[in-house]
Design an enzyme around this catalytic site. Structure first.
Site, mmCIF file in Angstrom:
data_model
loop_
_atom_site.group_PDB
_atom_site.id
_atom_site.type_symbol
_atom_site.label_atom_id
_atom_site.label_comp_id
_atom_site.label_asym_id
_atom_site.label_seq_id
_atom_site.Cartn_x
_atom_site.Cartn_y
_atom_site.Cartn_z
ATOM 1 N N GLY B 87 1.164 -0.611 -0.089
ATOM 2 C CA GLY B 87 0.151 -0.018 0.720
ATOM 3 C C GLY B 87 0.746 1.625 -0.285
ATOM 4 O O GLY B 87 2.486 1.300 0.253
ATOM 5 N N GLY B 92 3.466 7.020 3.846
ATOM 6 C CA GLY B 92 4.541 6.944 3.231
ATOM 7 C C GLY B 92 4.171 5.449 2.887
ATOM 8 O O GLY B 92 2.754 5.258 2.728
ATOM 9 N N ASP B 201 -8.447 8.708 12.507
ATOM 10 C CA ASP B 201 -7.965 8.952 11.308
ATOM 11 C C ASP B 201 -9.180 7.401 10.940
ATOM 12 O O ASP B 201 -8.683 6.373 9.900
ATOM 13 C CB ASP B 201 -6.122 8.480 10.166
ATOM 14 C CG ASP B 201 -6.696 8.226 8.980
ATOM 15 O OD1 ASP B 201 -7.804 9.305 8.518
ATOM 16 O OD2 ASP B 201 -5.670 7.823 8.533
#
Lengths: 181, 771
Positions: B87, B92, B201
């Site tokens: 991913g 990053g 998140d």
């Protein structure tokens, strides 16, 4: 026209003054810790509201904006130093405030008052170099952002930055003004 | 060194010119040949500094444009071999990796963080990482390790989850099943919240469901971890717009309320349905105003449970409730008058209505919970906190207790149409919690802002209530807030405004207890001192003293000593240092007298140690050094005792070091140079132990080094030249070690180093000659 173009700057300066209390609070919080010394990030003092205030004011001329940003950074640092001094006077023991110079894996610390003294000295010789350091270091702006906020070309910002940090490093290394707690 | 502006400016310009178009040595020499000697020297110095400053002041800054992409990662990080990229996130790249140190088989996800996004060496980052590593829950992917690659890219190693995002996993499922897996995720979030960790998140791609149908939350706390370090540097933070609350988008620090909002969004997405109850639940969770959302994720889960059991959900009538709340807020006076009138008209009607309401099962439950909450809040805020505060080693427990009390009290405070007694109770609870959170001068959790907010809340609750109890409580809250304003917020004007309000309420001559008046004058004296109105401060302290009952009640004794201390401080700064001695002595004597009859009180012990230190260091300045030694010795003994009881007590640790240092100096002053030096040596050894416990902490290294240097200075002062040279040699070696480790290439280290070298050069060569 002349008067109109100065107004926003004065207005922003006034608003900045209104942030003083808030900055003092930030400084107090930093000093509220239990340590004999406090360690802060350089940008800990970059007062969000004040900076947003300046950045969002589109009526400001480029020079005013750069000037005000540097003023904000300087004011916040001085407030903290002032608070340290006051804490020392009131309770006869002032904590040392060290700030972190951003590095790779190593943590590099400098006494905040020493840093302030160095920047003040640099300002005497070159206002412009000191301005770039405030932007890049204290406010954490990138080269591009610094260029945008000051109207100084990117390339020049880079060169000034490199020269200024060599100058500061040399100044602090000389060390005759430096205090050790 | 004197510098001329012309020389500096010219040197800076030349250095820049050389940077821009590097010349060979010859051409450079030619360029500089025309310059004055002073300029040439400065250019040489700056060029030398340039080499060092590459390390000290790197060009690349957090979030700089230069670091927009990653260089290819190494094949191996720590004990893990990278297998393939799985991913690319906002922070990053993410790689699948396998442990290959032969210990055991383990698949992990390695997440590389863009260089500069976070300073991995930062203490805050390390502490937060440790908290996350301890966050163990079956539905939370664990943080296993972290580090920095040789090319300075920070990375995190996390439990690898082989599964699909929750929205994908939900597609084939029935509505009830979807809600079930959602609740599993929400449970994990609630678990983390109870440990004061927020995700910050949450989004479907961070909630995985594996083949066995187990839910795993990824990246818990990671966004926060990075943000803490980076939020002032103008970065684009790892957060996903679709699921971010308005508060989060506005740049506020992430809170549990933001996680709740994200859960609401995810629930809405997973259950795109016409079911009005589910819709209401999702809408409640993601209400734009945080105050309109569920109080916690637990409340959301409870509502979903009720939905699963086909019970009425709280989210629906809530809209009505909030409207009522807002109405009350708008017309507080009117509503209270109405309530009072209604209550007077007859309890019977009220009871009947209440029973009718309670006929509803859901309401019955709510009522039961409410009673629970009320009891819990009272217990926690009235008894538990007070008991805990006087015991050592309770920082963590107090912290959790305050959390719990806050939760219950907020529920109480939010109750619509709360009757007067309840409001009073909630306000009192909030005041107690605020004290535990941040009342200056007593053991507190250092949560100044939370304390301030709670005092504001409490004031709003009592606002408009009539009666003696409400009046006195209001005064107490105002006094607490004044102190917070003076000490912690440095807003003396606000403190004086609070005090003026309190003064008005104290006015009715009939029933204001003397002690409350005394407390008022104490706070007034504090604010006046901060304002440098010493004459006024002296007067206020004396007035306070006149109101304090002279008995053996603990609070009275503390107030008595505090007023004396304020009086002494004001005299110290405005009149004469010497005249401050008698009140300093009295402030100590009062406490010692109490201790005789009530031994073993930790808070008292700490106060006595402080009073002794204040007195002892004042005496050392201008009195008999022998007496200073005696008092400071006693102060040291006490602080050591406090520290022994709770080694985590940083305040006590600092007190020990300060009082020991003062004692050592006083001893030397009193002629007992050897003893003084021995004590400072022991103090240094203590710092060494402190350092050994966390050998990478640059602050502790510095503390240690500075203490050694201080010893050298003292030895020089008392003519112990040989000893001083040995000490300085030790300092020199330590500086070298610190520098070699690269942990503290501190600029102020350079100055210490320079001073040490200078003294050695001046004193120690001669000393060597005499040996």
């Amino acid at each position: 026209m002349e008067t109109r173009s100065r107004e926003p700057a004065r207005e922003a300066e006034r608003l900045l003054t209104q942030c003083y209390d808030d900055m003092r609070r930030v400084a107090r919080r930093i000093l509220a810790g239990d340590g004999m010394a406090a360690q802060i990030q350089p940008t800990d003092l970059a007062h969000d509201a004040a900076i947003r205030l300046i950045l969002s004011n589109e009526e400001l001329s480029i020079e005013d904006r750069g000037h005000l940003l540097a003023l904000a950074a300087r004011t916040m640092r001085r407030i903290l130093i002032d608070e340290v001094r006051k804490a020392g006077a009131a309770k006869r023991r002032a904590p040392t405030v060290l700030t972190e110079w951003p590095g790779g894996s190593a943590t590099t610390l400098v006494d905040l008052s020493d840093l302030d003294a160095a920047l003040t000295a640099l300002q005497v010789y070159s206002e412009r170099h000191a301005l770039i350091v405030e932007m890049r270091f204290t406010l954490g702006l990138t080269v591009e952002e610094t260029a945008k906020q000051t109207g100084i070309p990117e390339r020049t910002v880079k060169r000034h930055w490199q020269a200024a940090r060599a100058w500061l490093h040399d100044y602090l290394k000389a060390g005759e003004h430096v205090s050790v707690a | 060194m004197s510098r001329s502006p012309e020389v500096e400016q010219r040197a800076l310009a030349l250095v820049e010119q050389l940077l821009d178009s590097p010349l060979d040595d010859q051409a450079e020499a030619a360029l500089l040949a025309h310059e004055p000697k002073a300029v040439q020297d400065r250019v040489t110095a700056l060029k030398a500094a340039m080499q060092d400053s590459e390390i000290v002041l790197p060009t690349q800054f957090p979030g700089g444009l230069i670091t927009s992409d990653l260089s290819p990662p190494p094949e191996q990080v720590g004990a893990f071999r990278l297998v393939r990229r799985i991913g690319m996130g906002g922070m990053g790249g993410v790689w699948l990796a396998e442990r290959n140190d032969g210990l055991y088989d383990q698949k992990v996800a390695v997440k590389f963080i863009r260089p500069g996004l976070v300073n991995l060496a930062g203490a805050a980052f390390r502490a937060e990482r440790q908290i996350l590593a301890r966050l163990e829950h079956p539905s939370i992917a664990r943080l296993i390790d972290g580090g920095i690659t040789p090319d300075h890219t920070p990375y995190l190693v996390m439990e690898y989850v082989d599964g699909v995002p929750i929205d994908e996993a939900a597609e084939p499922l029935a509505l009830k099943e979807r809600v079930r897996i959602f609740v599993m995720a929400a449970d994990a979030v609630q678990f983390a919240h109870s440990r004061l960790v927020v995700h910050a998140d949450l989004k479907p791609s961070n909630i995985f469901v594996d083949r066995q149908g187990r839910v795993k939350l990824l990246d818990f706390g990671i966004a926060r971890l990075i943000e803490d370090d980076a939020d002032t540097t103008g970065l684009v933070l790892p957060m996903t717009r679709d699921f971010a609350s308005p508060q989060r988008l506005a740049g506020h620090t992430p809170t549990t309320g933001d996680d709740l909002f994200a859960l609401g969004c995810i629930l809405a997405e997973l259950t795109r349905t016409a079911d009005p109850d589910l819709k209401a639940i999702a809408e409640n969770a993601r209400a734009p105003e945080e105050a309109d959302r569920y109080g916690s994720v637990a409340a959301l889960i409870a509502d979903l449970d009720r939905w699963s059991d086909q019970l009425p959900v709280a989210a629906r009538p809530a809209t009505l409730r909030y409207r009522a709340d807002k109405f009350i807020a708008r017309h507080r006076m009117g509503v209270i008058a109405t309530c009072v009138a209604l209550a007077m008209l007859g309890g019977l009607a009220g009871i009947a209505t209440r029973n009718a309401l309670m006929a509803d099962r859901a309401n019955q439950e709510a009522q039961a919970r409410f009673v629970d909450a009320r009891g819990a809040a009272k217990l926690v805020s009235d008894e538990l906190l007070a008991q805990l505060a006087s015991r050592p080693g309770t920082f963590a427990v107090r912290s959790r207790t305050v959390q719990a009390a806050q939760f219950y009290l907020d529920r109480l405070a939010a109750s619509p149409k709360a009757p007067a007694d309840l409001r009073l109770e909630a306000a009192q609870g909030l005041q107690r919690v605020a004290e535990a959170q941040g009342k200056p001068g007593v053991p507190n959790l250092g949560l100044t802002q939370a304390a301030y907010d709670n005092l504001g809340k409490a004031l709003r609750l009592v606002d408009g209530l009539v009666g003696e109890q409400a009046r006195l409580l209001t005064i107490r809250i105002l006094l607490d807030r004044a102190r917070l304003n003076s000490f912690a917020r440095n807003d003396v004007q606000a403190a004086l405004a609070d005090l003026a309000r309190a003064d008005k309420l104290l006015e009715p001559a009939k029933g204001s207890p003397d002690f409350l008046r005394a407390q008022y004058f104490i706070e007034l004296s504090v604010a006046q001192q901060w304002n440098s109105d010493y004459a006024e401060a002296i007067r206020s302290a004396r007035t306070a003293l006149s109101y304090i009952p002279r008995d053996a009640i603990r609070d009275h004794v503390i107030a008595h000593s505090t007023a004396l201390d304020l009086y002494a401080e004001a005299i110290y700064y405005s009149i004469s240092e010497k005249q401050s001695l008698p009140p300093y002595r009295d402030a100590l004597a009062v406490l010692l007298a109490y201790e005789k009859t009530h031994p073993g009180d930790q808070i008292m012990n700490r106060r006595i140690a402080r009073a002794q230190w204040a007195l002892g260091s004042s005496i050392a300045g201008f009195g008999d050094p022998r007496e200073a030694v005696a008092v400071l010795t006693e102060s040291s003994r006490r602080t050591k005792e406090i520290l022994a009881a709770d080694p985590d007590d940083e305040d006590a640790r600092r007190m020990v070091r300060i009082s020991e240092n003062a004692r050592g100096q006083a001893l030397a002053q009193a002629g007992e140079v050897d003893t003084g030096i021995a004590i400072i040596r022991a103090n240094i050894a203590e710092r060494k132990t402190h350092l050994d416990r966390r050998p990478d902490d640059p602050m502790r290294m510095r503390d240690y080094m500075v203490a050694i240097k201080g010893l050298g200075d003292l030895q020089i002062q008392y003519g112990r030249r040989a000893e001083a040279c040995a000490t300085y040699e030790q300092a020199r070696q330590l500086i070298a070690v610190i520098r070699a480790r690269g942990k503290l290439t501190a600029l102020d280290l350079m100055s210490a180093s320079k001073q040490v070298e200078e003294v050695r050069a001046k004193q120690c060569t001669a000393a060597m000659a005499t040996i």
